[in-house]
Design an enzyme around this catalytic site. Structure first.
Site, PDB file in Angstrom:
ATOM      1  N   LYS A 155      23.864  -9.528  -2.793  1.00  0.00           N
ATOM      2  CA  LYS A 155      25.205  -9.679  -3.348  1.00  0.00           C
ATOM      3  C   LYS A 155      26.251  -9.030  -2.459  1.00  0.00           C
ATOM      4  O   LYS A 155      27.418  -8.950  -2.826  1.00  0.00           O
ATOM      5  CB  LYS A 155      25.266  -9.061  -4.752  1.00  0.00           C
TER       6      LYS A 155
ATOM      7  N   ARG B 296       0.810  -1.215   0.000  1.00  0.00           N
ATOM      8  CA  ARG B 296       0.000   0.000   0.000  1.00  0.00           C
ATOM      9  C   ARG B 296       0.845   1.268   0.000  1.00  0.00           C
ATOM     10  O   ARG B 296       0.561   2.201  -0.749  1.00  0.00           O
ATOM     11  CB  ARG B 296      -0.964  -0.009   1.174  1.00  0.00           C
ATOM     12  N   THR B 297       1.889   1.317   0.838  1.00  0.00           N
ATOM     13  CA  THR B 297       2.685   2.544   0.888  1.00  0.00           C
ATOM     14  C   THR B 297       3.374   2.784  -0.438  1.00  0.00           C
ATOM     15  O   THR B 297       3.398   3.894  -0.962  1.00  0.00           O
ATOM     16  CB  THR B 297       3.715   2.474   2.029  1.00  0.00           C
TER      17      THR B 297
ATOM     18  N   ARG C 132      12.191   2.885   2.247  1.00  0.00           N
ATOM     19  CA  ARG C 132      11.772   2.156   3.446  1.00  0.00           C
ATOM     20  C   ARG C 132      12.869   1.158   3.772  1.00  0.00           C
ATOM     21  O   ARG C 132      13.407   0.503   2.882  1.00  0.00           O
ATOM     22  CB  ARG C 132      10.459   1.415   3.224  1.00  0.00           C
TER      23      ARG C 132
ATOM     24  N   HIS D  87       7.778   7.196  10.510  1.00  0.00           N
ATOM     25  CA  HIS D  87       7.040   7.002   9.269  1.00  0.00           C
ATOM     26  C   HIS D  87       6.275   8.306   9.069  1.00  0.00           C
ATOM     27  O   HIS D  87       5.077   8.382   9.306  1.00  0.00           O
ATOM     28  CB  HIS D  87       6.100   5.799   9.420  1.00  0.00           C
TER      29      HIS D  87
END
Lengths: 318, 419
Positions: free
Chosen positions: A84, A56-57, A106, A134
């Protein structure tokens, strides 16, 4: 207002918060009409870097960018260069070399977005770092409250559930505190961060007590994936004591609104009927405001950036 | 060998707890009472003290010589006024056999400018399962036994290791920390950690760990030293054990004496140490405990880490800080703030650690080795981490104003450093 990045609510002052919300309000109205697209960010490159799963974000940031005319690119980071062995800073430097205008990040670790922001010269938007902040979620919650209640001060607001592992709770309690509201935290003692009472909030372990006379009930997701195990005895005991049902909600003011950042666990932290009750629940509106707030934040950051670039160009060269 | 007389200096004597203007004679590498001087060295009214004995320096040999070698650690020690390094066994591989111990000893002999003694692991691989060959290791020169920050969780294993060590008169160094509570923690729980959302440990974990170790010491009669006591909560337990007559001492790192949790600020990983920095109340409590003598020893807990292991999100960044060259100027902050006198400071930096390990250094009495530092406690400077001799530059004091510089360092009467 000269924000270069949006890394958290902590660095913002009330005036800056209000400015973002005012612009977001404007975008929210525009989003409801058919002329919702603009070219404010035309020619800008926006990269969404998600080191943690999010649907959703990420979608919200993508839609916000596209509505403003930015070229949006999504990078799912869980599987790529990190595996990696590339460090966060190297990833940041690599992207920076491609000259994006905005990076939305994020990351599962607190402070990681700050670290990344130090290494790039574009604007960085924090879309959640660990349990830390947030900011766009807190801003969209604030806008939702302001639109429902007509103001964003002198409200009694209860934030309920897993406070300790929630960046949403941290950003919200900082923002609501800055705007002079009374914030209560409701939840079991095992899910309360240590020393939290020093931040000027009231802590309740009894939910009915905690919801008494509040204007806003903000529920949090019980983040099972964050649990090391053993914070609560069982889901059903949690639902019994801290799940929002009609009986507990009846303690709040009759016009109290119910919020949830999603995704919801129906029957764990919130009763399905309450979530769907449109006279109480503003959960869908929160999602709607999410797009508007992100449009506003990106608009402001890019505008500041362009202004900076223009100013530096005028400086005499040696 | 010619004798050398250092004149016109303030002599800091941690045994007599005095500071007196005078002179000191060195003969055959020892401090001498005779006055058959040939050479003199004018101390210009500065301060002379026994060299620092640092318990718990990490030199990254074997395994990570790119972070610190015996050569670079020796240069850093000499420049910082540390004349005896007591090195940690938490290398890669761990120093848990006489062979690895001999390797480290040989390297130290060949490359290090100051005295070094090696500590060995208490359990094989520092895994807390089987004890090491404590007897052989002692014969090979191990001065103490420790698993460093790897706490031996199995109390049966620890009690047997303590019992075996007691029979050999070996010193065991513990890291008092409850492994359960402190698992995954990178900060001390409280307002700061909650706001910054860093996984945190209650300061109670230190007391729990110490109480457990002290109970086992009482049971086994072993010689025990707690490497770092950093919280107010743990101090009463230590005091009780000392009153009870247990053979117990305790140390504290220079970082816990001079920094607190708020110094971490915006996730500055150079401030990430183990145990994590504490509250200001805790810092003040350990400073008082040091002044009263409840805490015996100041250590640098010198832990070199390269940039790559530090330039990570705070939780993932490596712990530890280099400190050999900042130990004295940082410790002098306690003198300048009137918390400790110079003799008290050198009791904790030099005399007490030497006594605890049975070394003849750390004092200025006749016949003691001439391990000395000449320093100016007032000389101000701005610390630039890239000027450090350590291969790793991870110091939390970078860019800070400090006061107190070493002017010359002598090991066995030989000058190994001059500013």
């Amino acid at each position: 207002m000269q924000l270069q990045h949006l890394l958290g609510i902590q660095p913002l002052n009330p005036q800056q918060i209000t400015e973002i919300l005012n612009l977001a309000d404007h975008y929210a109205d525009g989003n409801r009409t058919c002329s919702r697209n603009s070219n404010v960010l035309a020619g800008c490159t926006q990269i969404n870097m998600f080191f943690e799963n999010s649907t959703r974000t990420q979608a919200s940031f993508e839609i916000a960018g596209k509505r403003l005319g930015a070229d949006v690119m999504n990078m799912a980071m869980q599987g790529s260069s990190i595996k990696k062995g590339e460090t966060l800073i190297d990833t940041a430097l690599t992207l920076n070399a491609m000259h994006p205008d905005l990076i939305v990040v994020r990351h599962p670790h607190s402070g990681a977005v700050d670290l990344l922001a130090q290494k790039v010269n574009c604007s960085v938007l924090n879309a959640g770092d660990g349990w830390h902040e947030h900011p766009t979620q807190a801003l969209l919650d604030a806008l939702t409250i302001r639109r429902s209640k007509g103001r964003l001060h002198r409200l009694n607001i209860a934030i309920c559930g897993d406070i300790a592992h929630s960046r949403v709770a941290r950003s919200n309690l900082i923002l609501l505190g800055k705007m002079e509201n009374r914030v209560r935290l409701v939840g079991p003692a095992t899910l309360m961060p240590a020393g939290i009472t020093e931040l000027g909030v009231e802590v309740y372990h009894d939910m009915e007590e905690g919801l008494k006379n509040v204007d806003v009930v903000m529920m949090l997701r019980l983040q099972r994936e964050r649990m090391d195990g053993g914070f609560i005895p069982s889901e059903r005991e949690y639902y019994h004591r801290y799940g929002l049902d009609a009986a507990k909600l009846s303690k709040a003011k009759p016009d109290a609104i119910v919020m949830h950042p999603g995704p919801m666990n129906r029957g764990v932290e919130i009763d399905g009927d309450i979530a769907d009750d449109l006279s109480r629940s503003v959960i869908q509106e929160q999602v709607e405001m999410g797009v508007a707030v992100r449009m506003a934040a990106m608009d402001i950051l890019v505008r500041n950036r362009r202004q900076d670039l223009r100013e530096t160009k005028h400086e005499p060269t040696l | 060998m010619k004798s050398l007389r250092i004149t016109n200096v303030h002599i800091i004597d941690p045994e007599r707890q005095t500071v007196e203007l005078g002179s000191l004679t060195i003969k055959h590498g020892l401090i001498s009472a005779e006055d058959t001087t040939v050479l003199t060295y004018d101390g210009q009214g500065k301060y002379l003290a026994p060299g620092i004995v640092d318990i718990g320096t990490k030199v990254c040999e074997p395994g990570e010589r790119h972070k610190e070698s015996f050569r670079s650690a020796g240069l850093a020690a000499a420049a910082g006024g540390v004349t005896t390094l007591i090195t940690r066994p938490d290398t890669d591989p761990a120093i848990d056999s006489p062979e690895t111990l001999e390797f480290a000893g040989r390297r130290a002999q060949a490359a290090c400018a100051v005295h070094t003694y090696q500590m060995a692991a208490l359990t094989k691989g520092r895994l807390g399962r089987e004890m090491t060959e404590i007897g052989f290791l002692q014969d090979a020169g191990a001065i103490a036994f420790t698993d460093c920050d790897a706490v031996v969780t199995d109390t049966k294993v620890l009690s047997r290791a303590l019992t075996y060590a007691r029979q050999l008169g070996a010193l065991v160094i513990g890291h008092p920390q409850d492994p359960g509570l402190s698992k995954g923690a990178a900060a001390t729980s409280g307002k700061f950690a909650s706001l910054q959302a860093i996984p945190a440990v209650s300061p109670m974990a230190e007391r729990l760990g110490l109480e457990r170790d002290l109970a086992l010491v009482e049971m086994t009669g072993a010689k025990y030293h707690a490497d770092q006591i950093s919280t107010a909560l743990a101090l009463p337990a230590l005091e009780r054990a000392k009153q009870q007559g247990l053979d117990v001492t305790a140390g504290v790192s220079i970082h816990h004496l001079t920094l607190n949790e708020f110094d971490v600020a915006d996730y500055r990983s150079f401030f990430k140490v183990k145990p994590p920095l504490r509250s200001e109340e805790d810092r003040q409590a350990v400073v008082s405990a040091l002044a009263s003598g409840l805490l015996d020893i100041i250590s640098s807990m010198h832990t070199p880490q390269n940039e790559e292991s530090k330039r990570l999100p705070y939780e993932q960044a490596a712990s530890g800080a280099v400190a050999l060259e900042t130990l004295l100027p940082a410790a002098l902050r306690l003198y300048h703030s009137d918390h400790l006198s110079l003799p008290q400071l050198f009791r904790a930096l030099s005399l007490n650690p030497a006594n605890r390990l049975g070394l003849p250094c750390g004092r200025l009495s006749e016949g003691a080795p001439a391990d000395l530092i000449l320093f100016d406690p007032n000389s101000p400077f701005l610390l630039d981490r890239f000027q450090l001799n350590s291969k790793s530059k991870n110091t939390p004091f970078d860019g800070q104003r400090m006061q107190g510089r070493v002017l010359a360092t002598f090991v066995d009467g030989q000058k190994v450093y001059q500013r």
